[in-house]
Scaffold this motif. Structure first.
Motif, PDB file in Angstrom:
ATOM      1  N   ALA A  32       0.876  -1.176   0.000  1.00  0.00           N
ATOM      2  CA  ALA A  32       0.000   0.000   0.000  1.00  0.00           C
ATOM      3  C   ALA A  32       0.912   1.225   0.000  1.00  0.00           C
ATOM      4  CB  ALA A  32      -0.907  -0.018   1.217  1.00  0.00           C
ATOM      5  N   LEU A  33       1.040   1.868  -1.140  1.00  0.00           N
ATOM      6  CA  LEU A  33       2.035   2.927  -1.336  1.00  0.00           C
ATOM      7  C   LEU A  33       1.371   4.303  -1.354  1.00  0.00           C
ATOM      8  CD1 LEU A  33       5.034   3.596  -1.949  1.00  0.00           C
ATOM      9  CD2 LEU A  33       4.468   3.376  -4.388  1.00  0.00           C
ATOM     10  N   SER A  34       1.461   5.014  -0.248  1.00  0.00           N
ATOM     11  CA  SER A  34       0.915   6.377  -0.185  1.00  0.00           C
ATOM     12  C   SER A  34       1.874   7.386  -0.789  1.00  0.00           C
ATOM     13  CB  SER A  34       0.620   6.752   1.267  1.00  0.00           C
ATOM     14  OG  SER A  34       1.839   6.882   1.991  1.00  0.00           O
ATOM     15  N   GLY A  35       3.172   7.054  -0.726  1.00  0.00           N
ATOM     16  CA  GLY A  35       4.208   7.985  -1.166  1.00  0.00           C
ATOM     17  C   GLY A  35       4.945   8.612  -0.006  1.00  0.00           C
ATOM     18  N   GLY A  36       4.456   8.383   1.222  1.00  0.00           N
ATOM     19  CA  GLY A  36       5.119   8.895   2.413  1.00  0.00           C
ATOM     20  C   GLY A  36       6.369   8.097   2.742  1.00  0.00           C
ATOM     21  N   ALA A  37       7.117   8.584   3.720  1.00  0.00           N
ATOM     22  CA  ALA A  37       8.394   7.953   4.069  1.00  0.00           C
ATOM     23  C   ALA A  37       8.222   6.488   4.458  1.00  0.00           C
ATOM     24  CB  ALA A  37       9.048   8.728   5.211  1.00  0.00           C
ATOM     25  N   ASP A  38       7.176   6.180   5.228  1.00  0.00           N
ATOM     26  CA  ASP A  38       6.974   4.809   5.698  1.00  0.00           C
ATOM     27  C   ASP A  38       6.738   3.841   4.546  1.00  0.00           C
ATOM     28  OD1 ASP A  38       7.156   5.937   8.186  1.00  0.00           O
ATOM     29  OD2 ASP A  38       5.023   5.839   8.626  1.00  0.00           O
ATOM     30  N   SER A  39       5.803   4.190   3.662  1.00  0.00           N
ATOM     31  CA  SER A  39       5.465   3.265   2.578  1.00  0.00           C
ATOM     32  C   SER A  39       6.570   3.183   1.526  1.00  0.00           C
ATOM     33  CB  SER A  39       4.137   3.654   1.925  1.00  0.00           C
ATOM     34  OG  SER A  39       4.218   4.899   1.277  1.00  0.00           O
ATOM     35  N   VAL A  40       7.290   4.278   1.292  1.00  0.00           N
ATOM     36  CA  VAL A  40       8.416   4.249   0.350  1.00  0.00           C
ATOM     37  C   VAL A  40       9.522   3.346   0.897  1.00  0.00           C
ATOM     38  CG1 VAL A  40      10.304   5.625  -0.616  1.00  0.00           C
ATOM     39  CG2 VAL A  40       7.958   6.478  -0.721  1.00  0.00           C
ATOM     40  N   SER A  41       9.784   3.468   2.190  1.00  0.00           N
ATOM     41  CA  SER A  41      10.790   2.599   2.808  1.00  0.00           C
ATOM     42  C   SER A  41      10.375   1.138   2.712  1.00  0.00           C
ATOM     43  CB  SER A  41      10.984   2.978   4.286  1.00  0.00           C
ATOM     44  OG  SER A  41      11.500   4.273   4.406  1.00  0.00           O
ATOM     45  N   LEU A  42       9.118   0.857   3.005  1.00  0.00           N
ATOM     46  CA  LEU A  42       8.631  -0.519   2.935  1.00  0.00           C
ATOM     47  C   LEU A  42       8.798  -1.078   1.527  1.00  0.00           C
ATOM     48  CD1 LEU A  42       7.169  -2.957   4.152  1.00  0.00           C
ATOM     49  CD2 LEU A  42       4.998  -1.818   3.636  1.00  0.00           C
ATOM     50  N   LEU A  43       8.442  -0.283   0.535  1.00  0.00           N
ATOM     51  CA  LEU A  43       8.570  -0.725  -0.853  1.00  0.00           C
ATOM     52  C   LEU A  43      10.010  -1.074  -1.182  1.00  0.00           C
ATOM     53  CD1 LEU A  43       7.044  -0.999  -3.627  1.00  0.00           C
ATOM     54  CD2 LEU A  43       7.894   1.309  -4.126  1.00  0.00           C
ATOM     55  N   HIS A  44      10.935  -0.192  -0.842  1.00  0.00           N
ATOM     56  CA  HIS A  44      12.343  -0.409  -1.177  1.00  0.00           C
ATOM     57  C   HIS A  44      12.957  -1.559  -0.387  1.00  0.00           C
ATOM     58  CE1 HIS A  44      13.528   2.912  -3.951  1.00  0.00           C
ATOM     59  NE2 HIS A  44      12.392   3.421  -3.511  1.00  0.00           N
ATOM     60  N   ILE A  45      12.593  -1.688   0.875  1.00  0.00           N
ATOM     61  CA  ILE A  45      13.133  -2.783   1.681  1.00  0.00           C
ATOM     62  C   ILE A  45      12.670  -4.132   1.144  1.00  0.00           C
ATOM     63  CG2 ILE A  45      13.057  -3.871   3.957  1.00  0.00           C
ATOM     64  CD1 ILE A  45      12.893  -0.983   5.111  1.00  0.00           C
ATOM     65  N   LEU A  46      11.385  -4.250   0.852  1.00  0.00           N
ATOM     66  CA  LEU A  46      10.879  -5.514   0.305  1.00  0.00           C
ATOM     67  C   LEU A  46      11.457  -5.776  -1.083  1.00  0.00           C
ATOM     68  CD1 LEU A  46       7.120  -5.500   1.422  1.00  0.00           C
ATOM     69  CD2 LEU A  46       9.052  -6.732   2.427  1.00  0.00           C
ATOM     70  N   TYR A  47      11.684  -4.717  -1.837  1.00  0.00           N
ATOM     71  CA  TYR A  47      12.299  -4.871  -3.161  1.00  0.00           C
ATOM     72  C   TYR A  47      13.707  -5.446  -3.017  1.00  0.00           C
ATOM     73  CZ  TYR A  47      14.140  -3.651  -7.778  1.00  0.00           C
ATOM     74  OH  TYR A  47      14.730  -3.704  -9.030  1.00  0.00           O
ATOM     75  N   GLU A  48      14.466  -4.926  -2.056  1.00  0.00           N
ATOM     76  CA  GLU A  48      15.828  -5.423  -1.843  1.00  0.00           C
ATOM     77  C   GLU A  48      15.831  -6.846  -1.288  1.00  0.00           C
ATOM     78  OE1 GLU A  48      18.304  -2.755   0.366  1.00  0.00           O
ATOM     79  OE2 GLU A  48      17.446  -0.976  -0.587  1.00  0.00           O
ATOM     80  N   LEU A  49      14.792  -7.207  -0.555  1.00  0.00           N
ATOM     81  CA  LEU A  49      14.730  -8.531   0.071  1.00  0.00           C
ATOM     82  C   LEU A  49      13.938  -9.547  -0.755  1.00  0.00           C
ATOM     83  CD1 LEU A  49      13.988  -7.506   3.786  1.00  0.00           C
ATOM     84  CD2 LEU A  49      16.163  -8.378   2.878  1.00  0.00           C
ATOM     85  N   ARG A  50      13.478  -9.142  -1.937  1.00  0.00           N
ATOM     86  CA  ARG A  50      12.541  -9.982  -2.680  1.00  0.00           C
ATOM     87  C   ARG A  50      13.102 -11.353  -3.017  1.00  0.00           C
ATOM     88  NH1 ARG A  50      15.087  -6.629  -6.036  1.00  0.00           N
ATOM     89  NH2 ARG A  50      15.490  -7.159  -8.230  1.00  0.00           N
ATOM     90  N   ASP A  51      14.391 -11.421  -3.380  1.00  0.00           N
ATOM     91  CA  ASP A  51      14.983 -12.727  -3.716  1.00  0.00           C
ATOM     92  C   ASP A  51      15.166 -13.571  -2.461  1.00  0.00           C
ATOM     93  OD1 ASP A  51      15.079 -12.094  -6.415  1.00  0.00           O
ATOM     94  OD2 ASP A  51      17.112 -11.280  -6.303  1.00  0.00           O
ATOM     95  N   GLU A  52      15.628 -12.923  -1.376  1.00  0.00           N
ATOM     96  CA  GLU A  52      15.837 -13.640  -0.120  1.00  0.00           C
ATOM     97  C   GLU A  52      14.512 -14.188   0.425  1.00  0.00           C
ATOM     98  OE1 GLU A  52      17.480 -12.729   4.426  1.00  0.00           O
ATOM     99  OE2 GLU A  52      17.957 -11.366   2.776  1.00  0.00           O
ATOM    100  N   LEU A  53      13.446 -13.403   0.257  1.00  0.00           N
ATOM    101  CA  LEU A  53      12.140 -13.817   0.763  1.00  0.00           C
ATOM    102  C   LEU A  53      11.354 -14.661  -0.233  1.00  0.00           C
ATOM    103  CD1 LEU A  53      11.005 -10.437   2.395  1.00  0.00           C
ATOM    104  CD2 LEU A  53      11.812 -12.480   3.587  1.00  0.00           C
TER     105      LEU A  53
END
Length: 303
Positions: free
Chosen positions: A25-46
């Motif tokens: 759920a991407l609002s564009g705020g700091a929290d959701s942007v961070s979540l998007l990028h963190i999960l993107y970086e962890l996508r292969d590991e997860l």
């Protein structure tokens, strides 16, 4: 550090148990942007596939359009599938006679459910959690309200639940991530903002780890709530027949009240009972008689 906190939350609360398709759920705020990028970086590991969704609530005019465009561009940069929809929240709130905040929540989760083919990841943090607990406490609540924001609810997961807002903003700064700011978050016109700007800072002066401590406390209470709920479910399964609840052998009061609440709300097609209604139901179960309930319903003890 934040990645470790995310991995810890995912493991501790078995967040990926039901699916590995995750829509942020991407609002564009700091929290959701961070979540998007963190999960993107962890996508292969997860082992996850990732998409994002943004709802334009049509409340803040040009600012809302700015947020929508920002969220779209952020997903384009990462090559992540992006879903977007616009909804006239003020109109919905007026037609359904609910607050703008509740209208936005209802429409947002319906939209997210429609576009997701697996799990929905929201960016609620430890900071959001302590604010929710304080808000519920001030309004009056039971054990469930003191549990704060559940880390997992059906197909909704909250991987940032162990992370504070300060940590999120530091992560954005360290990784040079841009984000947008909702101007309504800066005003003290809303109860939650008053808690965020006034009460939480005082608690952090008492103990800098107040937010994280609140998460741990809420998680412990959440386990207790789940246990009591399972006891209530088991009692109902054994004592409901033909739409009637046998109260001959009610369990201990905490379980009995939950059982009566669940049974009555189910009979009323999901209407929500407050603490006074539940207390009245319990009194009827102990002393007989009848009591009025919402939706012009009554509950009666039959001898």
């Amino acid at each position: 550090m934040i990645k470790n906190s995310v991995l810890k939350a995912i493991k501790q609360f078995s967040m990926l148990e039901k699916s590995h398709n995750v829509t942020v759920a991407l609002s564009g705020g700091a929290d959701s942007v961070s979540l998007l990028h963190i999960l993107y970086e962890l996508r292969d590991e997860l082992g996850i596939t990732l998409s994002a969704a943004h709802l334009n609530h049509m409340i803040r005019g040009d600012e809302a359009l700015r947020d929508e465009n920002f969220a779209r561009q952020e997903c384009e940069k990462l090559g992540i599938p992006f879903f977007c929809e616009r909804a006239d929240v003020p109109k919905y709130a007026k037609e359904h006679r609910v607050s703008t905040e509740l209208a936005a929540r209802e429409i947002r989760y319906e939209f997210l459910s429609n576009v997701s083919d697996g799990l929905i990841a929201t960016a609620h943090t430890a900071s959001d959690n302590i604010e929710t607990i304080i808000f519920n406490l001030a309004r009056g609540t039971g054990l469930k309200g003191l549990c704060g924001i559940p880390p997992v609810r059906e197909n909704i997961i909250r991987p940032l639940i162990f992370c504070t807002r300060e940590e999120i903003e530091a992560y954005c700064s360290e990784n040079k991530l841009s984000y947008v700011t909702d101007s309504t978050n800066l005003s003290d016109d809303y109860s939650r903002n008053k808690i965020r700007h006034t009460i939480v800072p005082v608690l952090k002066e008492i103990n800098a780890a107040a937010e994280k401590n609140a998460v741990r406390t809420a998680a412990s209470l959440y386990e207790d709530e789940l246990f009591l709920r399972s006891c209530a479910d088991r009692f109902l399964c054994d004592n409901v027949s033909d739409g009637t609840l046998d109260i001959t052998n009610l369990p201990a009061e905490p379980v009995a009240k939950r059982s009566l609440k669940l049974f009555a709300e189910s009979a009323m097609n999901g209407a929500v009972l407050d603490s006074e209604h539940i207390a009245s139901l319990y009194s009827v179960s102990q002393n007989g008689g009848r009591t009025s309930l919402p939706e012009n319903m009554t509950a009666e003890s039959i001898n």
